[in-house]
Design a protein around this motif. Sequence first.
Motif, PDB file in Angstrom:
ATOM      1  N   GLY A 219       0.799  -1.230   0.000  1.00 33.96           N
ATOM      2  CA  GLY A 219       0.000   0.000   0.000  1.00 33.96           C
ATOM      3  C   GLY A 219       0.824   1.268   0.000  1.00 33.96           C
ATOM      4  N   THR A 220       2.152   1.137   0.102  1.00 34.61           N
ATOM      5  CA  THR A 220       2.999   2.333   0.055  1.00 34.61           C
ATOM      6  C   THR A 220       2.843   3.017  -1.309  1.00 34.61           C
ATOM      7  OG1 THR A 220       4.611   1.348   1.559  1.00 34.61           O
ATOM      8  CG2 THR A 220       5.375   3.186   0.198  1.00 34.61           C
ATOM      9  N   PRO A 221       2.702   4.352  -1.336  1.00 32.23           N
ATOM     10  CA  PRO A 221       2.496   5.039  -2.623  1.00 32.23           C
ATOM     11  C   PRO A 221       3.692   4.880  -3.552  1.00 32.23           C
ATOM     12  CG  PRO A 221       1.902   6.461  -0.784  1.00 32.23           C
ATOM     13  CD  PRO A 221       2.601   5.277  -0.197  1.00 32.23           C
ATOM     14  N   ILE A 222       3.399   4.688  -4.840  1.00 38.26           N
ATOM     15  CA  ILE A 222       4.408   4.675  -5.891  1.00 38.26           C
ATOM     16  C   ILE A 222       4.163   5.898  -6.771  1.00 38.26           C
ATOM     17  CG2 ILE A 222       5.331   3.434  -7.886  1.00 38.26           C
ATOM     18  CD1 ILE A 222       4.343   0.838  -6.621  1.00 38.26           C
ATOM     19  N   HIS A 223       5.184   6.720  -6.937  1.00 40.91           N
ATOM     20  CA  HIS A 223       5.058   7.969  -7.692  1.00 40.91           C
ATOM     21  C   HIS A 223       5.813   7.874  -9.022  1.00 40.91           C
ATOM     22  CE1 HIS A 223       3.348   9.943  -4.143  1.00 40.91           C
ATOM     23  NE2 HIS A 223       4.291   9.325  -3.446  1.00 40.91           N
ATOM     24  N   ALA A 224       5.313   8.613 -10.007  1.00 47.58           N
ATOM     25  CA  ALA A 224       5.976   8.639 -11.312  1.00 47.58           C
ATOM     26  C   ALA A 224       7.349   9.274 -11.177  1.00 47.58           C
ATOM     27  CB  ALA A 224       5.128   9.402 -12.320  1.00 47.58           C
ATOM     28  N   ALA A 225       8.364   8.617 -11.725  1.00 48.67           N
ATOM     29  CA  ALA A 225       9.724   9.139 -11.648  1.00 48.67           C
ATOM     30  C   ALA A 225       9.929  10.329 -12.571  1.00 48.67           C
ATOM     31  CB  ALA A 225      10.727   8.044 -11.992  1.00 48.67           C
ATOM     32  N   ALA A 226       9.020  10.506 -13.540  1.00 45.69           N
ATOM     33  CA  ALA A 226       9.081  11.643 -14.472  1.00 45.69           C
ATOM     34  C   ALA A 226       7.727  11.748 -15.156  1.00 45.69           C
ATOM     35  CB  ALA A 226      10.193  11.464 -15.500  1.00 45.69           C
ATOM     36  N   GLY A 227       7.506  12.882 -15.825  1.00 45.65           N
ATOM     37  CA  GLY A 227       6.266  13.047 -16.559  1.00 45.65           C
ATOM     38  C   GLY A 227       6.238  12.168 -17.797  1.00 45.65           C
ATOM     39  N   GLY A 228       5.053  11.701 -18.175  1.00 44.03           N
ATOM     40  CA  GLY A 228       4.945  10.855 -19.351  1.00 44.03           C
ATOM     41  C   GLY A 228       3.515  10.423 -19.598  1.00 44.03           C
ATOM     42  N   VAL A 229       3.372   9.441 -20.470  1.00 44.85           N
ATOM     43  CA  VAL A 229       2.064   8.904 -20.846  1.00 44.85           C
ATOM     44  C   VAL A 229       2.037   7.418 -20.498  1.00 44.85           C
ATOM     45  CG1 VAL A 229       0.433   8.516 -22.730  1.00 44.85           C
ATOM     46  CG2 VAL A 229       1.853  10.575 -22.710  1.00 44.85           C
ATOM     47  N   VAL A 230       0.936   6.971 -19.890  1.00 48.99           N
ATOM     48  CA  VAL A 230       0.798   5.562 -19.540  1.00 48.99           C
ATOM     49  C   VAL A 230       0.626   4.762 -20.829  1.00 48.99           C
ATOM     50  CG1 VAL A 230      -0.521   3.859 -18.247  1.00 48.99           C
ATOM     51  CG2 VAL A 230      -0.266   6.187 -17.344  1.00 48.99           C
ATOM     52  N   TYR A 239       6.185  -9.928 -13.501  1.00 47.66           N
ATOM     53  CA  TYR A 239       6.117  -8.576 -12.934  1.00 47.66           C
ATOM     54  C   TYR A 239       4.879  -8.369 -12.071  1.00 47.66           C
ATOM     55  CZ  TYR A 239       9.853  -7.109 -16.131  1.00 47.66           C
ATOM     56  OH  TYR A 239      11.053  -6.973 -16.790  1.00 47.66           O
ATOM     57  N   GLY A 240       3.897  -9.255 -12.175  1.00 51.80           N
ATOM     58  CA  GLY A 240       2.658  -9.045 -11.436  1.00 51.80           C
ATOM     59  C   GLY A 240       1.893  -7.861 -12.008  1.00 51.80           C
ATOM     60  N   HIS A 241       1.176  -7.127 -11.138  1.00 52.77           N
ATOM     61  CA  HIS A 241       0.499  -5.910 -11.586  1.00 52.77           C
ATOM     62  C   HIS A 241       1.575  -4.855 -11.892  1.00 52.77           C
ATOM     63  CE1 HIS A 241      -3.559  -7.230 -10.864  1.00 52.77           C
ATOM     64  NE2 HIS A 241      -3.272  -7.583  -9.612  1.00 52.77           N
ATOM     65  N   MET A 242       1.603  -4.399 -13.127  1.00 55.64           N
ATOM     66  CA  MET A 242       2.656  -3.473 -13.555  1.00 55.64           C
ATOM     67  C   MET A 242       2.079  -2.410 -14.476  1.00 55.64           C
ATOM     68  SD  MET A 242       4.583  -5.333 -16.708  1.00 55.64           S
ATOM     69  CE  MET A 242       4.628  -3.769 -17.533  1.00 55.64           C
ATOM     70  N   LEU A 243       2.815  -1.329 -14.580  1.00 49.97           N
ATOM     71  CA  LEU A 243       2.477  -0.277 -15.540  1.00 49.97           C
ATOM     72  C   LEU A 243       3.764   0.254 -16.136  1.00 49.97           C
ATOM     73  CD1 LEU A 243       1.967   3.222 -14.122  1.00 49.97           C
ATOM     74  CD2 LEU A 243       2.257   1.349 -12.520  1.00 49.97           C
ATOM     75  N   GLU A 244       3.649   0.809 -17.319  1.00 51.00           N
ATOM     76  CA  GLU A 244       4.781   1.420 -18.005  1.00 51.00           C
ATOM     77  C   GLU A 244       4.413   2.836 -18.396  1.00 51.00           C
ATOM     78  OE1 GLU A 244       5.677  -1.079 -21.293  1.00 51.00           O
ATOM     79  OE2 GLU A 244       6.691  -2.629 -20.085  1.00 51.00           O
ATOM     80  N   LEU A 245       5.374   3.746 -18.223  1.00 52.37           N
ATOM     81  CA  LEU A 245       5.212   5.145 -18.617  1.00 52.37           C
ATOM     82  C   LEU A 245       6.175   5.454 -19.752  1.00 52.37           C
ATOM     83  CD1 LEU A 245       4.990   6.977 -15.154  1.00 52.37           C
ATOM     84  CD2 LEU A 245       3.136   6.106 -16.580  1.00 52.37           C
ATOM     85  N   ASP A 246       5.643   6.020 -20.812  1.00 56.56           N
ATOM     86  CA  ASP A 246       6.455   6.423 -21.958  1.00 56.56           C
ATOM     87  C   ASP A 246       6.837   7.899 -21.778  1.00 56.56           C
ATOM     88  OD1 ASP A 246       7.673   6.910 -24.336  1.00 56.56           O
ATOM     89  OD2 ASP A 246       5.938   6.464 -25.607  1.00 56.56           O
ATOM     90  N   HIS A 247       8.141   8.180 -21.734  1.00 53.13           N
ATOM     91  CA  HIS A 247       8.639   9.543 -21.525  1.00 53.13           C
ATOM     92  C   HIS A 247       9.160  10.170 -22.811  1.00 53.13           C
ATOM     93  CE1 HIS A 247       8.300   8.674 -17.241  1.00 53.13           C
ATOM     94  NE2 HIS A 247       8.975   7.565 -17.462  1.00 53.13           N
ATOM     95  N   GLY A 248       8.957   9.503 -23.931  1.00 56.27           N
ATOM     96  CA  GLY A 248       9.424  10.039 -25.202  1.00 56.27           C
ATOM     97  C   GLY A 248      10.880   9.714 -25.463  1.00 56.27           C
ATOM     98  N   ARG A 249      11.274   9.847 -26.720  1.00 61.15           N
ATOM     99  CA  ARG A 249      12.648   9.607 -27.158  1.00 61.15           C
ATOM    100  C   ARG A 249      13.125   8.198 -26.802  1.00 61.15           C
ATOM    101  NH1 ARG A 249      15.586  14.394 -24.248  1.00 61.15           N
ATOM    102  NH2 ARG A 249      14.227  13.572 -22.626  1.00 61.15           N
TER     103      ARG A 249
END
Length: 324
Positions: A219-230, A239-249
């Motif tokens: 339950g500990t919060p996980i924050h985006a390491a940078a701005g991007g698009v899911v 990986y279990g429940h996972m998400l990926e953020l696209d930061h461009g380039r």
Amino acid sequence: MQILITHSSLSASRVLHFSRLQLALALAGLLVVLTLLSGTVYHVIFLKAAREGWPIVGSVVGMIGRDEGAARERYLRENLDAMARKVGEMQARLVQLEAQGDRISGMAGFKPQDLRPLQRAKDGGGSGGPFVPADVPGSVRTTEQLADLLGALEQRADQSADVFTLIESRLFEKRLAALMVPNSRPVEGPVGSGFGFRADPFSGRAALHTGLDFPADVGTPIHAAAGGVVQAVEFHPQYGHMLELDHGRGLVTRYAHASRVMVKVGDLVKRGQLVAQVGSTGRSTGPHLHFEVLVEGVQQDPAKFLSVPESPALASAAMGSTRP
């Protein structure tokens, strides 16, 4: 008001009666007549005398004209000098701004040759003419010279404005690029297993660990390491429940083993935004976040982006480890 008129030819004296209004009108009329008379005398006599050079009147009129001309010239000279000094101050300030622009352009990553096309475009391919320094009031002797100097200053000011606009654009691009670099910690706390080869916690054999582990309670919060698009939200066997953020380039961050994901595909997230909660789903020995950084699909060492020194003791710990 009454006026009594007596004369030997009159059998009786005559009395004229004037009201206050009649008297005021009479005085006003007399004043108008005197004004017109003086104007006529000036134009007919003095101007004619000045043009024809009458001995006495002509010299008097000439002296008056010379005094008026001298006073007018002195007034214009004083105002011209004041304006020239002001222009000199503007020119000095513009030189300071240009020097500042040169320094800032270097900080923004511009090379001198990058700004030369702009200089040539502003100069129109050539330049010339006399040099009239604005900081010496006596060098500006006519309004035409002052107007030319102001025009040159305006052109230089326009050029400096264009340079600063270009610098501002480049700095904004750099700031935007910095916002898209994953250099913020996704979870507060120490780092467990680091990037590199280690003994797999399940098989005991040497295996590559492709990210950083952040041990934390469920339950500990996980924050985006940078701005991007899911770009992905899914359940993966390892990986279990996972998400990926696209930061461009070609830069992507992956957050694995979450207990809950707070965003969906296509969402635009900001740096530090809550995107998930720590869990122990998938191939995991305990609650933690497995964090990866991928460049063109290849895992990189996240510590190089986060600039977070790892704890040697925690790096060797097996708790919260994962192997995808």
